[in-house]
Scaffold this motif. Structure first.
Motif, PDB file in Angstrom:
ATOM      1  N   THR A 170      -6.931  -0.393 -36.261  1.00  0.00           N
ATOM      2  CA  THR A 170      -7.105   1.009 -36.656  1.00  0.00           C
ATOM      3  C   THR A 170      -5.769   1.719 -36.785  1.00  0.00           C
ATOM      4  O   THR A 170      -5.637   2.627 -37.590  1.00  0.00           O
ATOM      5  CB  THR A 170      -7.993   1.758 -35.657  1.00  0.00           C
ATOM      6  OG1 THR A 170      -7.442   1.639 -34.355  1.00  0.00           O
ATOM      7  CG2 THR A 170      -9.398   1.205 -35.671  1.00  0.00           C
ATOM      8  N   LYS A 171      -4.763   1.297 -36.014  1.00  0.00           N
ATOM      9  CA  LYS A 171      -3.450   1.930 -36.150  1.00  0.00           C
ATOM     10  C   LYS A 171      -2.723   1.444 -37.403  1.00  0.00           C
ATOM     11  O   LYS A 171      -1.929   2.175 -37.979  1.00  0.00           O
ATOM     12  CB  LYS A 171      -2.605   1.665 -34.913  1.00  0.00           C
ATOM     13  CG  LYS A 171      -3.048   2.494 -33.738  1.00  0.00           C
ATOM     14  CD  LYS A 171      -2.048   2.458 -32.630  1.00  0.00           C
ATOM     15  CE  LYS A 171      -2.508   3.406 -31.531  1.00  0.00           C
ATOM     16  NZ  LYS A 171      -1.523   3.550 -30.491  1.00  0.00           N
ATOM     17  N   ASN A 230      -4.234   0.796 -40.172  1.00  0.00           N
ATOM     18  CA  ASN A 230      -4.997   1.312 -41.294  1.00  0.00           C
ATOM     19  C   ASN A 230      -4.433   2.634 -41.810  1.00  0.00           C
ATOM     20  O   ASN A 230      -4.525   2.922 -42.987  1.00  0.00           O
ATOM     21  CB  ASN A 230      -6.453   1.472 -40.869  1.00  0.00           C
ATOM     22  CG  ASN A 230      -7.405   1.297 -42.003  1.00  0.00           C
ATOM     23  OD1 ASN A 230      -6.991   1.088 -43.122  1.00  0.00           O
ATOM     24  ND2 ASN A 230      -8.678   1.383 -41.705  1.00  0.00           N
ATOM     25  N   GLU A 231      -3.872   3.447 -40.939  1.00  0.00           N
ATOM     26  CA  GLU A 231      -3.263   4.747 -41.260  1.00  0.00           C
ATOM     27  C   GLU A 231      -4.243   5.775 -41.828  1.00  0.00           C
ATOM     28  O   GLU A 231      -3.838   6.867 -42.177  1.00  0.00           O
ATOM     29  CB  GLU A 231      -2.083   4.589 -42.227  1.00  0.00           C
ATOM     30  CG  GLU A 231      -0.890   3.900 -41.632  1.00  0.00           C
ATOM     31  CD  GLU A 231      -0.285   4.646 -40.446  1.00  0.00           C
ATOM     32  OE1 GLU A 231      -0.271   5.886 -40.471  1.00  0.00           O
ATOM     33  OE2 GLU A 231       0.155   3.973 -39.516  1.00  0.00           O
ATOM     34  N   LYS A 232      -5.493   5.417 -42.012  1.00  0.00           N
ATOM     35  CA  LYS A 232      -6.488   6.421 -42.379  1.00  0.00           C
ATOM     36  C   LYS A 232      -7.063   6.965 -41.087  1.00  0.00           C
ATOM     37  O   LYS A 232      -7.449   6.216 -40.207  1.00  0.00           O
ATOM     38  CB  LYS A 232      -7.614   5.812 -43.217  1.00  0.00           C
ATOM     39  CG  LYS A 232      -7.177   5.391 -44.586  1.00  0.00           C
ATOM     40  CD  LYS A 232      -8.337   5.047 -45.489  1.00  0.00           C
ATOM     41  CE  LYS A 232      -9.238   4.034 -44.874  1.00  0.00           C
ATOM     42  NZ  LYS A 232     -10.302   3.572 -45.749  1.00  0.00           N
ATOM     43  N   HIS A 233      -7.103   8.252 -40.964  1.00  0.00           N
ATOM     44  CA  HIS A 233      -7.608   8.870 -39.738  1.00  0.00           C
ATOM     45  C   HIS A 233      -9.046   9.329 -39.946  1.00  0.00           C
ATOM     46  O   HIS A 233      -9.359  10.504 -39.814  1.00  0.00           O
ATOM     47  CB  HIS A 233      -6.703  10.025 -39.317  1.00  0.00           C
ATOM     48  CG  HIS A 233      -5.321   9.570 -38.974  1.00  0.00           C
ATOM     49  ND1 HIS A 233      -5.054   8.813 -37.865  1.00  0.00           N
ATOM     50  CD2 HIS A 233      -4.140   9.751 -39.591  1.00  0.00           C
ATOM     51  CE1 HIS A 233      -3.775   8.550 -37.804  1.00  0.00           C
ATOM     52  NE2 HIS A 233      -3.190   9.098 -38.850  1.00  0.00           N
ATOM     53  N   SER A 234      -9.872   8.390 -40.288  1.00  0.00           N
ATOM     54  CA  SER A 234     -11.284   8.710 -40.473  1.00  0.00           C
ATOM     55  C   SER A 234     -11.991   8.657 -39.116  1.00  0.00           C
ATOM     56  O   SER A 234     -11.451   8.193 -38.112  1.00  0.00           O
ATOM     57  CB  SER A 234     -11.935   7.730 -41.447  1.00  0.00           C
ATOM     58  OG  SER A 234     -11.956   6.440 -40.893  1.00  0.00           O
ATOM     59  N   ASN A 240     -14.486   6.778 -38.368  1.00  0.00           N
ATOM     60  CA  ASN A 240     -14.767   5.392 -38.030  1.00  0.00           C
ATOM     61  C   ASN A 240     -13.568   4.739 -37.337  1.00  0.00           C
ATOM     62  O   ASN A 240     -13.722   4.000 -36.368  1.00  0.00           O
ATOM     63  CB  ASN A 240     -15.142   4.611 -39.291  1.00  0.00           C
ATOM     64  CG  ASN A 240     -15.717   3.263 -38.978  1.00  0.00           C
ATOM     65  OD1 ASN A 240     -16.210   3.048 -37.877  1.00  0.00           O
ATOM     66  ND2 ASN A 240     -15.662   2.367 -39.943  1.00  0.00           N
ATOM     67  N   SER A 241     -12.363   5.009 -37.808  1.00  0.00           N
ATOM     68  CA  SER A 241     -11.181   4.411 -37.186  1.00  0.00           C
ATOM     69  C   SER A 241     -10.951   4.984 -35.787  1.00  0.00           C
ATOM     70  O   SER A 241     -10.533   4.261 -34.883  1.00  0.00           O
ATOM     71  CB  SER A 241      -9.947   4.604 -38.054  1.00  0.00           C
ATOM     72  OG  SER A 241      -9.589   5.961 -38.133  1.00  0.00           O
ATOM     73  N   LYS A 242     -11.250   6.265 -35.603  1.00  0.00           N
ATOM     74  CA  LYS A 242     -11.105   6.850 -34.274  1.00  0.00           C
ATOM     75  C   LYS A 242     -12.117   6.258 -33.294  1.00  0.00           C
ATOM     76  O   LYS A 242     -11.791   5.988 -32.139  1.00  0.00           O
ATOM     77  CB  LYS A 242     -11.285   8.371 -34.338  1.00  0.00           C
ATOM     78  CG  LYS A 242     -10.138   9.087 -34.989  1.00  0.00           C
ATOM     79  CD  LYS A 242     -10.383  10.572 -35.036  1.00  0.00           C
ATOM     80  CE  LYS A 242      -9.276  11.282 -35.775  1.00  0.00           C
ATOM     81  NZ  LYS A 242      -9.515  12.715 -35.863  1.00  0.00           N
TER      82      LYS A 242
END
Length: 87
Positions: A42-43, A45-49, A51-53
């Protein structure tokens, strides 16, 4: 020899402490690696959606729960050694 005989023999067989320790260490290593994998993917990925959180916090939770599992196992071992069997 049927399957029921094999299952009963496996149930009656006592495991040595080394086997139990090895199995526990494998499960703990697996949980820590999966938690670390959730955090790292998730880190990267750089998208702070959302789902990643959620996945990142799931990874943190897995690692923290594994640490609590280790601490609880150690404390349980010390408690068993401090009591006598006749108690």
């Amino acid at each position: 020899m049927n399957i029921y005989h094999i299952i009963i023999v496996k149930i009656k067989r006592k495991e040595s402490p080394v086997e139990t320790f090895a199995q526990s260490a494998f499960v703990m290593a697996l949980l820590i690696c999966v938690g670390w994998l959730f955090i790292k993917t998730t880190k990267l990925n750089e998208k702070h959606s959302l789902n990643s959180k959620i996945l990142r916090w799931t990874g943190y939770g897995l690692i923290v729960m594994t640490i609590f599992l280790v601490v609880y196992g150690v404390l349980q071992n010390f408690a068993a050694e401090s009591h006598s069997y006749g108690h």
